[in-house]
Design a protein around this motif. Structure first.
Motif, PDB file in Angstrom:
ATOM      1  N   THR A 128      11.272  -5.554  -7.197  1.00  0.00           N
ATOM      2  CA  THR A 128      12.677  -5.563  -7.766  1.00  0.00           C
ATOM      3  C   THR A 128      13.603  -5.312  -6.620  1.00  0.00           C
ATOM      4  OG1 THR A 128      12.399  -3.063  -8.284  1.00  0.00           O
ATOM      5  CG2 THR A 128      12.471  -4.811 -10.104  1.00  0.00           C
ATOM      6  N   SER A 130       1.016  -5.380   5.295  1.00  0.00           N
ATOM      7  CA  SER A 130       1.702  -6.132   6.603  1.00  0.00           C
ATOM      8  C   SER A 130       0.902  -6.460   7.742  1.00  0.00           C
ATOM      9  CB  SER A 130       2.834  -5.467   6.938  1.00  0.00           C
ATOM     10  OG  SER A 130       2.778  -4.336   7.871  1.00  0.00           O
ATOM     11  N   THR A 183       7.210   0.943 -16.379  1.00  0.00           N
ATOM     12  CA  THR A 183       7.328   2.351 -15.631  1.00  0.00           C
ATOM     13  C   THR A 183       7.857   3.447 -16.215  1.00  0.00           C
ATOM     14  OG1 THR A 183       7.496   1.006 -13.704  1.00  0.00           O
ATOM     15  CG2 THR A 183       8.201   3.238 -13.429  1.00  0.00           C
ATOM     16  N   ARG A 193       0.830  -1.211  -0.133  1.00  0.00           N
ATOM     17  CA  ARG A 193       0.205  -0.020   0.049  1.00  0.00           C
ATOM     18  C   ARG A 193       0.971   1.216   0.116  1.00  0.00           C
ATOM     19  NH1 ARG A 193      -2.147  -0.087   6.430  1.00  0.00           N
ATOM     20  NH2 ARG A 193      -0.117  -0.661   7.217  1.00  0.00           N
ATOM     21  N   SER A 194       1.942   1.107  -0.750  1.00  0.00           N
ATOM     22  CA  SER A 194       2.897   2.512  -0.687  1.00  0.00           C
ATOM     23  C   SER A 194       2.304   3.458  -1.597  1.00  0.00           C
ATOM     24  CB  SER A 194       4.206   2.025  -1.247  1.00  0.00           C
ATOM     25  OG  SER A 194       4.177   1.750  -2.911  1.00  0.00           O
TER      26      SER A 194
HETATM   27  P1  NAP Z   1       7.366  -0.135   0.104  1.00  0.00           P
HETATM   28  O1  NAP Z   1       7.077   1.475   0.214  1.00  0.00           O
HETATM   29  O2  NAP Z   1       8.480  -0.694   0.864  1.00  0.00           O
HETATM   30  O3  NAP Z   1       6.074  -0.586   0.460  1.00  0.00           O
HETATM   31  C1  NAP Z   1       5.937  -2.110   0.798  1.00  0.00           C
HETATM   32  C2  NAP Z   1       4.484  -2.430   1.051  1.00  0.00           C
HETATM   33  O4  NAP Z   1       4.358  -3.904   1.456  1.00  0.00           O
HETATM   34  C3  NAP Z   1       3.858  -1.945   2.370  1.00  0.00           C
HETATM   35  O5  NAP Z   1       2.700  -1.299   2.202  1.00  0.00           O
HETATM   36  C4  NAP Z   1       3.987  -3.098   3.546  1.00  0.00           C
HETATM   37  O6  NAP Z   1       2.996  -3.055   4.305  1.00  0.00           O
HETATM   38  C5  NAP Z   1       3.820  -4.069   2.523  1.00  0.00           C
HETATM   39  N1  NAP Z   1       4.298  -5.409   2.993  1.00  0.00           N
HETATM   40  C6  NAP Z   1       5.655  -5.624   3.370  1.00  0.00           C
HETATM   41  N2  NAP Z   1       5.561  -7.071   3.852  1.00  0.00           N
HETATM   42  C7  NAP Z   1       4.516  -7.509   3.774  1.00  0.00           C
HETATM   43  C8  NAP Z   1       3.898  -8.459   3.951  1.00  0.00           C
HETATM   44  N3  NAP Z   1       4.594  -9.621   4.712  1.00  0.00           N
HETATM   45  N4  NAP Z   1       2.783  -9.031   3.764  1.00  0.00           N
HETATM   46  C9  NAP Z   1       1.862  -8.034   3.217  1.00  0.00           C
HETATM   47  N5  NAP Z   1       2.281  -6.799   2.743  1.00  0.00           N
HETATM   48  C10 NAP Z   1       3.537  -6.424   3.131  1.00  0.00           C
HETATM   49  O7  NAP Z   1       7.658  -0.455  -1.324  1.00  0.00           O
HETATM   50  P2  NAP Z   1       7.263   0.246  -2.837  1.00  0.00           P
HETATM   51  O8  NAP Z   1       7.999   1.359  -2.848  1.00  0.00           O
HETATM   52  O9  NAP Z   1       5.903   0.117  -3.193  1.00  0.00           O
HETATM   53  O10 NAP Z   1       8.100  -0.995  -3.702  1.00  0.00           O
HETATM   54  C11 NAP Z   1       7.691  -2.411  -3.702  1.00  0.00           C
HETATM   55  C12 NAP Z   1       8.524  -3.423  -4.378  1.00  0.00           C
HETATM   56  O11 NAP Z   1       8.230  -2.931  -6.020  1.00  0.00           O
HETATM   57  C13 NAP Z   1       9.974  -3.073  -4.403  1.00  0.00           C
HETATM   58  O12 NAP Z   1      10.704  -4.172  -4.742  1.00  0.00           O
HETATM   59  C14 NAP Z   1      10.524  -1.977  -5.288  1.00  0.00           C
HETATM   60  O13 NAP Z   1      11.734  -2.047  -5.563  1.00  0.00           O
HETATM   61  C15 NAP Z   1       9.439  -2.329  -6.316  1.00  0.00           C
HETATM   62  N6  NAP Z   1       9.321  -1.199  -7.342  1.00  0.00           N
HETATM   63  C16 NAP Z   1       9.292  -1.495  -8.558  1.00  0.00           C
HETATM   64  C17 NAP Z   1       8.989  -0.657  -9.865  1.00  0.00           C
HETATM   65  C18 NAP Z   1       9.151  -0.853 -10.960  1.00  0.00           C
HETATM   66  O14 NAP Z   1       9.145  -0.198 -11.873  1.00  0.00           O
HETATM   67  N7  NAP Z   1       9.205  -2.391 -11.253  1.00  0.00           N
HETATM   68  C19 NAP Z   1       8.594   0.497  -9.222  1.00  0.00           C
HETATM   69  C20 NAP Z   1       8.493   0.814  -7.741  1.00  0.00           C
HETATM   70  C21 NAP Z   1       8.729   0.055  -6.840  1.00  0.00           C
HETATM   71  P3  NAP Z   1       2.943  -1.699   5.420  1.00  0.00           P
HETATM   72  O15 NAP Z   1       2.336  -0.426   4.773  1.00  0.00           O
HETATM   73  O16 NAP Z   1       1.913  -2.304   6.382  1.00  0.00           O
HETATM   74  O17 NAP Z   1       4.274  -1.547   5.910  1.00  0.00           O
END
Ligand code: NAP
Length: 290
Positions: free
Chosen positions: A232, A191, A273, A165-166
């Motif tokens: 990623t 989480s 993206t 939920r980022s």
């Molecule tokens: P983030 O800000 O760290 O958010 C992660 C989310 O996952 C948070 O909402 C967290 O919950 C949830 N989470 C963590 N552990 C969990 C679990 N065990 N069960 C359920 N939910 C869980 O990450 P982000 O920026 O959204 O990025 C996520 C991933 O996507 C990363 O690997 C990043 O590198 C990748 N990404 C890739 C691209 C692309 O273009 N391919 C672009 C952006 C991001 P809480 O809110 O409760 O903490």
């Protein structure tokens, strides 16, 4: 199982954009111009910005990279943003995140004019997106929806479960998946979600965006589901020249055989993206939104 090829889809879209740009240049317009501001020397950020510059070239855009050292002050960065806001030769710009800890990222994001915020992070764009008004869509969510459309993945009335939920992925993606025209019944998990596997097993579409390699395992996925892997994470790998490999949030090997469609990592969401950023920059140059 059909593999969703984000790399090829992104190449197709860049070629479509390049055609539009070359027709406009032939009519005497200047090329769209994207500026990326890169603070410090983070390896990931360097790669992203270099890839964005490459994508600009493929689209026929002008691109500029402005570098600042880690010790740049918030006031200096705000001053630079003010100049870019006022520069009529710049259609859109991005401040590559993350920023050093002494700089308030939210303040920086909000200083960018919404009409030049081609990352779609400004609260005005986020708010307009959530109520379905024209705006710059957040790049990763827009890229995911574009992939689903181009592969004719059914979304109307389907159960879509987003894990994460980022502010840059999960939340804006939920707004897009539930909007009219996409029409998915959307659940957002995080989480604190209880019985996550029970929820994902009911999903027609699972979108994993949590940043935990291999988190989504085969037992969490129903037969015939579509799985989109946003994760990623750089995992150390001494066999690679770079010293790492990129790992998705999905146990691809075991999940893929159960899927109707699945995205790989790398080569799935990542290239889309960047292409969304190109689409937003073109729309900024055409004055389509503001
Ligand atoms: P983030 O800000 O760290 O958010 C992660 C989310 O996952 C948070 O909402 C967290 O919950 C949830 N989470 C963590 N552990 C969990 C679990 N065990 N069960 C359920 N939910 C869980 O990450 P982000 O920026 O959204 O990025 C996520 C991933 O996507 C990363 O690997 C990043 O590198 C990748 N990404 C890739 C691209 C692309 O273009 N391919 C672009 C952006 C991001 P809480 O809110 O409760 O903490």
């Amino acid at each position: 199982m059909q593999l969703i090829d984000g790399k090829q889809t992104a190449a197709n879209i860049k070629a479509e954009i390049a055609e539009i740009v070359s027709a406009r240049v032939a009519q005497g317009h200047r090329r769209p111009h994207l500026v990326a501001v890169l603070v410090g020397h983070d390896g990931g950020s360097e790669t992203y910005v270099a890839n964005k510059a490459k994508a600009c070239e493929a689209c026929g855009f002008d691109s500029t990279i402005i570098r600042r050292e880690d010790d740049v002050t918030e006031a200096e960065l705000l001053d630079l943003i003010d100049k870019l806001n006022k520069d009529s030769n710049v259609d859109g710009f991005i401040i590559q995140l993350p920023l050093p800890a002494h700089i308030n990222e939210q303040k920086i994001t909000e200083a960018i004019l919404p009409s030049k915020d081609v990352d779609g992070f400004h609260p005005v764009n986020v708010g307009r997106q959530s109520i379905g008004l024209p705006c710059f869509h957040s790049a990763t969510p827009a890229g995911i929806v574009e992939l689903l459309k181009r592969y004719n993945v059914p979304t109307r009335g389907k159960n879509c479960v987003i894990i994460g939920r980022s502010n840059i992925v999960g939340k804006p993606l939920a707004a897009l998946m539930m909007q009219k025209g996409v029409d998915a019944t959307t659940t957002v998990c995080h989480s604190a979600t209880e019985n996550l596997a029970e929820i994902t097993r009911k999903a027609d579409i699972i979108i994993a965006a949590l940043g935990r390699p291999g988190f989504v395992t085969a037992d969490m996925v129903k037969e015939g589901a579509t799985v989109i892997d946003v994760g990623t994470t750089r995992v150390p790998d001494s066999s690679r020249k770079s010293g790492f490999r990129l790992c998705g949030d999905v146990d691809f090997e075991n999940v893929a055989p159960k899927c109707a469609f699945i995205t790989p990592v790398p080569g799935g969401v990542g290239p889309m993206t960047i292409v969304s950023l190109m689409q937003n920059t073109l729309r900024a140059a055409l004055g389509e939104i503001y």
